[in-house]
Design an enzyme around this catalytic site. Structure first.
Site, PDB file in Angstrom:
ATOM      1  N   HIS A  63       0.841  -1.194   0.000  1.00 49.33           N
ATOM      2  CA  HIS A  63       0.000   0.000   0.000  1.00 49.33           C
ATOM      3  C   HIS A  63       0.879   1.249   0.000  1.00 49.33           C
ATOM      4  CE1 HIS A  63       0.704  -1.134   4.225  1.00 49.33           C
ATOM      5  NE2 HIS A  63       0.541   0.137   4.558  1.00 49.33           N
ATOM      6  N   ARG A  95      -3.295  16.339   4.348  1.00 46.42           N
ATOM      7  CA  ARG A  95      -3.926  15.090   4.789  1.00 46.42           C
ATOM      8  C   ARG A  95      -3.237  14.615   6.059  1.00 46.42           C
ATOM      9  NH1 ARG A  95      -2.749   9.412   3.860  1.00 46.42           N
ATOM     10  NH2 ARG A  95      -4.619   8.205   4.385  1.00 46.42           N
TER      11      ARG A  95
END
Length: 376
Positions: free
Chosen positions: A301, A311
């Site tokens: 990932h 973020r």
């Protein structure tokens, strides 16, 4: 015949780039407005973000419903987690019982820390080879394919003798003014430990070893808490917030904000996991993959960034107590499913990833080879 060095522009540029690599500092408030990002943050074309990302549909698991013992909810939770973990190792937990105000406070303190001046944050500077401390990208560790992020990592311990370990860390490293920070994150990691118990009951049932097996294995866990901060980037198509990797730890409990950016590599393609309010993203790490004898997968990932919004995410990396030997239950080993990985302890895998190997999809195999070489 060798020529003496000259002040030709190409030679000067080469020297300039070498000096930049040596002195590169990831100062987010400055770099987030730069139209040209430093070359150390530009990733190879085959690893750059994809504009046409698919979405990974990860069904949510009702943890409270599972723990109350309703037969149909328990059965569905076991089926769902087993299917997800055999394919890619990612699932969502909802109805988890973690106080939403505690989560909000953890995000607020994260904002406060990362908005400080670089020199202030560097009081907690992470040393090379360590897993805890402040890191502005990995500028002191790697010289290429650098991640567009800042992190603050600290130890979490479920041992009763370590009940103030997080609070003490903040006070000792950052000063008395950070006692409230430490208190908030101490409460947060305690909530993560409680959440871990329920998840381990679920994984125990789904692997057929009973509710208590993994729960007991992770008693007194010695884990890592990490605050991830991904600044705005003017060229998000050239870089990554976190490069492709598999977590070497056992289990990751991630709370991400609503911005989005987490991607998982499934069926040879990158898929986004869209944030769902008041949920946790759970993923299997290499250590638990070894503990399950490879039945449950630790999946590749990464995180992408954007040019509009910061973020943030809170990552709790569950790790066994340092003395625990990672070996699968005997019921998960037979002639049809022989042992895939050697016995090891978490500190040895941590040392391998901090000092010898940059975590990727092959970490566990490379670590197994390293153990074999060092035991000969």
């Amino acid at each position: 015949m060798p020529m003496p060095p000259s002040n030709h522009p190409s030679s000067l540029n080469q020297t300039k780039h070498e000096n930049e690599r040596t002195s590169l500092v990831f100062d987010a408030p400055v770099l987030q407005y730069e139209s040209n990002i430093p070359p150390q943050f530009i990733w190879p074309d085959n690893e750059k973000p994809c504009p046409d990302r698919l979405e990974l549909l990860v069904p949510p698991i009702d943890l409270k419903g599972f723990l109350t013992g309703d037969a149909s909810v328990v059965s569905e939770a076991i089926r769902t987690v087993d299917e997800a973990c055999k394919k890619h190792g990612f699932f969502l937990i909802v109805n988890h019982g973690v106080d939403f105000q505690l989560i909000e406070k953890a995000h607020e303190y994260m904002d406060a820390f990362f908005s400080m001046k670089l020199a202030e944050k560097q009081r907690a500077q992470r040393k090379v080879g360590d897993s805890c401390g402040y890191a502005s990208s990995f500028t002191g560790r790697f010289s290429s394919k650098l991640p567009w992020k800042e992190t603050l990592s600290f130890r979490s311990c479920a041992d009763s003798q370590c009940s103030t370990i997080v609070k003490d860390y903040f006070v000792n490293v950052m000063g008395e003014n950070f006692a409230e920070f430490g208190k908030a994150y101490q409460e947060y990691v305690e909530a993560m430990n409680n959440l871990t118990n329920g998840i381990m009951e679920l994984l125990g049932l789904s692997l057929g070893v009973g509710r208590e097996y993994f729960k007991e294995f992770f008693e007194g866990n010695d884990s890592i808490m990490r605050l991830n901060y991904y600044p705005i980037c003017q060229k998000p198509d050239l870089t990554l917030g976190t490069g492709p990797h598999c977590d070497p730890t056992s289990l990751t409990i991630l709370h991400q904000d609503q911005v989005g950016g987490l991607e998982v590599f499934v069926d040879e393609k990158w898929h986004a996991i869209t944030p769902i309010l008041d949920s946790f993203v759970i993923n299997v790490g290499d250590t638990f993959m070894a503990l399950s004898n490879g039945i449950y997968k630790s999946c590749l990932h990464r995180a992408v960034v954007n040019n509009k919004t910061v973020r943030k995410s809170l990552a709790f990396f569950l790790c066994p107590n340092k003395d625990k030997v990672v070996t699968p239950p005997t019921s998960l080993v037979d002639t049809e499913t022989p042992r895939l990985y050697p016995d090891f302890t978490w500190p040895s895998l941590l040392e391998f990833t901090q000092k010898h190997y940059r975590a990727d999809i092959r970490t566990l195999d490379a670590f197994s080879d390293w153990i074999s070489q060092n035991s000969n």
